[in-house]
Write an enzyme that holds these catalytic residues in place. Structure first.
Site, PDB file in Angstrom:
ATOM      1  N   HIS A 167       6.401   1.307  -0.106  1.00 50.98           N
ATOM      2  CA  HIS A 167       5.460   0.675   0.822  1.00 50.98           C
ATOM      3  C   HIS A 167       6.230   0.096   2.013  1.00 50.98           C
ATOM      4  O   HIS A 167       7.424  -0.198   1.900  1.00 50.98           O
ATOM      5  CB  HIS A 167       4.749  -0.511   0.146  1.00 50.98           C
ATOM      6  CG  HIS A 167       3.721  -0.123  -0.866  1.00 50.98           C
ATOM      7  ND1 HIS A 167       3.759  -0.597  -2.160  1.00 50.98           N
ATOM      8  CD2 HIS A 167       2.620   0.659  -0.783  1.00 50.98           C
ATOM      9  CE1 HIS A 167       2.712  -0.113  -2.826  1.00 50.98           C
ATOM     10  NE2 HIS A 167       2.009   0.651  -2.015  1.00 50.98           N
ATOM     11  N   CYS A 226       4.045  -8.234  -3.565  1.00 49.18           N
ATOM     12  CA  CYS A 226       3.041  -7.443  -4.300  1.00 49.18           C
ATOM     13  C   CYS A 226       2.244  -8.283  -5.289  1.00 49.18           C
ATOM     14  O   CYS A 226       1.152  -7.914  -5.682  1.00 49.18           O
ATOM     15  CB  CYS A 226       3.712  -6.352  -5.119  1.00 49.18           C
ATOM     16  SG  CYS A 226       5.140  -5.622  -4.378  1.00 49.18           S
TER      17      CYS A 226
HETATM   18  C1  CIR Z   1       3.137   1.005  -7.924  1.00 51.51           C
HETATM   19  O1  CIR Z   1       3.903   1.978  -7.913  1.00 51.51           O
HETATM   20  O2  CIR Z   1       2.046   1.030  -7.378  1.00 51.51           O
HETATM   21  C2  CIR Z   1       3.565  -0.232  -8.653  1.00 51.51           C
HETATM   22  N1  CIR Z   1       4.384   0.124  -9.761  1.00 51.51           N
HETATM   23  C3  CIR Z   1       4.304  -1.170  -7.731  1.00 51.51           C
HETATM   24  C4  CIR Z   1       3.468  -1.706  -6.629  1.00 51.51           C
HETATM   25  C5  CIR Z   1       4.237  -2.579  -5.700  1.00 51.51           C
HETATM   26  N2  CIR Z   1       3.387  -3.140  -4.730  1.00 51.51           N
HETATM   27  C6  CIR Z   1       3.743  -3.409  -3.486  1.00 51.51           C
HETATM   28  O3  CIR Z   1       4.844  -3.055  -3.061  1.00 51.51           O
HETATM   29  N3  CIR Z   1       2.837  -3.978  -2.727  1.00 51.51           N
END
Ligand code: CIR
Length: 256
Positions: free
Chosen positions: A164, A251
């Site tokens: 992201h 996140c």
């Molecule tokens: C994913 O791959 O969607 C989750 N394991 C991690 C999400 C991390 N979120 C973020 O960077 N906003």
């Protein structure tokens, strides 16, 4: 200033979350819960009231509440997560968002548009949006159209190497921008005071500014020094179990 934060407790199914780094091993559920407790305490120390949503075993990644919604000063936007196993999280975050926003201030990204909040970085009334494997051109088009209806603006940022946008770049207010890797020389960010993170600590580019304090992942001394050098108070939270799923500090909450 932020008054509120929304978080969701990690679920036991967190061991099945999406990861690009299986070599780090699976998260330890009990330790993840303790780290989540510390995260909530850190937010509270920064003066925000934390709404804690219950664990949702149907969605292994659901503690990463930043992705299914974006909250601006003017409206809330329910996203349409591009990861199939996470898409249903948008329906679960809606109930929490409704506690704070009336229906006419809640907007939606709709298919074929996809967008995840981890790709959105707020800088005052402007929102940088990363075009990633999770956030597509149509999602960004819809998102910017929504922003403009509320007198806000947005722009697309290309990214190639990270999950992201905020995996690699985070705004710490006062024109200070933490940058790593592919974002260090991006023309989009030329006007900021850049705090460059060395590659070996790139994970810790994902710090969060909360009301004048910066929450920093524990164990990244170069990042700690750099953040202190610009004058911020620092609080540490160990995020080792979330890192195993490519998750960082931003996140784990919606802050508004
Ligand atoms: C994913 O791959 O969607 C989750 N394991 C991690 C999400 C991390 N979120 C973020 O960077 N906003």
């Amino acid at each position: 200033m932020f008054k509120h934060a929304i978080v969701r407790r990690p679920c036991r199914a967190i061991v099945d979350g999406i990861t690009s780094a299986p070599e780090l091993g699976k998260p330890d559920y009990e330790l993840a819960l303790r780290q989540h407790d510390s995260y909530i305490t850190a937010l509270e120390r920064c003066g925000v009231t934390v709404t804690v949503l219950p664990a949702d075993e149907r969605y292994p990644d659901s503690c990463f509440v930043e992705d299914p919604a974006v909250i601006t000063g003017k409206c809330a936007i329910i996203t349409n997560p591009g990861a199939p196993s996470r898409n249903g999280e948008k329906d679960q975050i809606l109930g929490a968002v409704k506690r704070f926003f009336p229906d006419d201030k809640i907007e939606y990204i709709r298919a074929p548009g996809t967008l995840e909040g981890g790709d959105v970085m707020m800088v005052g009334s402007h929102f940088y949006v990363g075009r990633s494997a999770r956030t597509n051109a149509e999602g960004i088009r819809q998102f910017i159209a929504i922003l403009e209806r509320y007198g806000l603006t947005g722009s697309e940022v290309s990214l190639e190497k990270v999950l992201h946008l905020k995996t690699g770049v985070n705004y710490l207010e006062n024109n200070n921008l933490l940058v790593s890797g592919e974002f260090v020389d991006k023309p989009d960010f030329a006007g900021f005071h850049k705090i460059v993170i060395p590659d070996e600590e790139a994970y810790a580019a994902n710090c969060i500014w909360v009301n004048g304090t910066v929450i920093v992942p524990q164990g990244y001394p170069a990042v700690e020094r750099a953040v202190r050098a610009v004058g911020y108070e620092v609080i540490f939270v160990d995020t080792s179990e979330f890192r195993k799923l490519d998750g960082g500090l931003s996140c784990l909450s919606l802050r508004f």
